[in-house]
Design an enzyme around this catalytic site. Structure first.
Site, short mmCIF file in Angstrom:
data_model
loop_
_atom_site.label_atom_id
_atom_site.label_comp_id
_atom_site.label_asym_id
_atom_site.label_seq_id
_atom_site.Cartn_x
_atom_site.Cartn_y
_atom_site.Cartn_z
N HIS A 164 -43.56 32.16 2.91
CA HIS A 164 -42.23 32.63 2.51
C HIS A 164 -42.34 33.90 1.66
CE1 HIS A 164 -41.32 28.13 2.82
NE2 HIS A 164 -40.55 28.67 3.74
N GLN A 220 -30.39 19.91 11.30
CA GLN A 220 -31.55 20.16 12.17
C GLN A 220 -32.59 19.04 12.11
OE1 GLN A 220 -32.51 23.89 9.89
NE2 GLN A 220 -34.61 23.30 10.31
N GLN A 231 -43.57 33.80 12.11
CA GLN A 231 -43.98 33.48 13.50
C GLN A 231 -44.42 32.02 13.63
OE1 GLN A 231 -47.15 35.94 15.39
NE2 GLN A 231 -47.59 34.04 16.50
N ASP A 254 -42.89 29.38 13.17
CA ASP A 254 -41.87 28.66 13.94
C ASP A 254 -41.50 29.53 15.14
OD1 ASP A 254 -41.40 26.32 12.13
OD2 ASP A 254 -40.97 27.95 10.74
N SER A 308 -47.27 25.58 5.38
CA SER A 308 -46.04 24.86 5.70
C SER A 308 -45.68 24.00 4.51
CB SER A 308 -46.27 23.96 6.93
OG SER A 308 -45.23 23.00 7.03
N SER A 309 -44.38 23.87 4.26
CA SER A 309 -43.95 23.00 3.15
C SER A 309 -44.39 21.57 3.43
CB SER A 309 -42.43 23.06 3.00
OG SER A 309 -42.02 24.40 2.89
O1 PAF Z 1 -37.50 27.73 9.19
C1 PAF Z 1 -36.77 27.09 8.39
O2 PAF Z 1 -37.12 26.84 7.25
C2 PAF Z 1 -35.42 26.61 8.85
O3 PAF Z 1 -35.46 26.15 10.17
C3 PAF Z 1 -34.29 27.64 8.66
C4 PAF Z 1 -34.50 28.87 9.52
C5 PAF Z 1 -34.22 28.04 7.20
C6 PAF Z 1 -32.95 27.03 9.05
O4 PAF Z 1 -32.65 25.90 8.28
#
Ligand code: PAF
Length: 286
Positions: A37, A61, A148, A150, A185-186
């Protein structure tokens, strides 16, 4: 750095920035920020006048039985990291304001959202596209930054931006990895020490696939098998997919022609932790 939670305040801030002729960069996240991030926020800070980092664990999601409740959250830590990386604003809306009762509109981007992650997590990309569209509307960015890592999510968001004529430039930045290759990754915090050790085999599997292609392998099943063999060494692993596909549309031909852009995609559950990763390559000419 400001922390904004109210939607109306976020909208006012964005309108004001635009009136002053400032460029806005947005980094959408679900929080629990890591170096991946930070690389997005830092890049946004070099390219835009103002940077909004959004932090919202989006219930839309997550499927039933997924990790929505246990997804790691730490607002204080996140605001410190976002500030240090160069954010002007952290936007952390409440679920009640994002999805008030009566909320009904969702965004479905078609076939690209149905393969791979979409097949294993039905409705996932509808939730992603919908929340990202809302976050774009609220933060009014000129440029939006995604990792990338994701990969399919990036394709889904590109499709949405294109199809809905959103006037936003997308920047996809490379996956940031730990020293042993594991993608940041978290969700890595869920791994036990032993699981964390074997998780680097995801990276090794992707590299094996890349090497096979570099050495001239073009048959999809053979490339997939190379990755599978490495992943099979992870105890307690369940492979959702280990697959080579065309980079732009995620199609799966029997063979990839020379010059083709190929993405290698992995989704693996180690215990109860589901990890994804990917790498891009180009099929060499003879
Ligand atoms: O990649 C993520 O953390 C999430 O899928 C996003 C793009 C913030 C949408 O909730």
């Amino acid at each position: 750095m400001q922390v904004i939670t109210a939607i109306s305040e976020m909208q006012q801030w964005s309108q004001q920035q635009r009136r002053m002729g400032k460029t806005i960069g947005v980094v959408p996240t679900m929080g629990y920020l890591h170096d991946g991030h930070c690389s997005l926020i830092e890049r946004a800070a070099t390219e835009c006048d103002a940077v909004v980092t959004t932090i919202f664990v989006n219930p839309l999601q997550f499927g039933q039985g997924e990790d929505f409740e246990r997804y790691p959250r730490d607002m204080e830590r996140d605001t410190t990291i976002a500030r240090a990386a160069g954010s002007s604003v952290v936007f952390a809306p409440t679920t009640a304001e994002m999805y008030p009762s009566g909320f009904a509109t969702t965004i479905d981007v078609g076939p690209i959202a149905e393969r791979f992650e979409g097949a294993f997590r039905p409705g996932h990309f509808r939730g992603v596209a919908t929340v990202v569209a809302k976050l774009f509307n609220l933060t009014q960015p000129h440029v939006a930054y995604f990792g990338q890592k994701d990969y399919q999510q990036c394709l889904v968001i590109s499709q949405m931006v294109r199809d809905l004529n959103m006037d936003i430039t997308l920047r996809i930045l490379p996956t940031v990895r730990d020293q042993d290759g594991l993608a940041m990754s978290s969700r890595n915090v869920y791994l036990s020490a032993e699981q964390r050790r074997t998780a680097s085999l995801l990276y090794r599997a992707l590299q094996a696939g890349i090497d096979a292609i570099a050495r001239g392998e073009r048959r999809r099943e053979h490339i997939n098998k190379r990755m599978q063999e490495i992943l099979d060494q992870i105890p307690d692993a369940r492979i959702d997919y280990a697959a080579a596909a065309t980079a732009e549309r995620l199609e799966e031909p029997d063979e990839f022609p020379p010059g083709a852009s190929v993405v290698l995609l992995l989704a693996v559950r180690i215990g109860s932790t589901r990890l994804i990763d990917n790498m891009l390559t180009t099929v060499p000419y003879d």
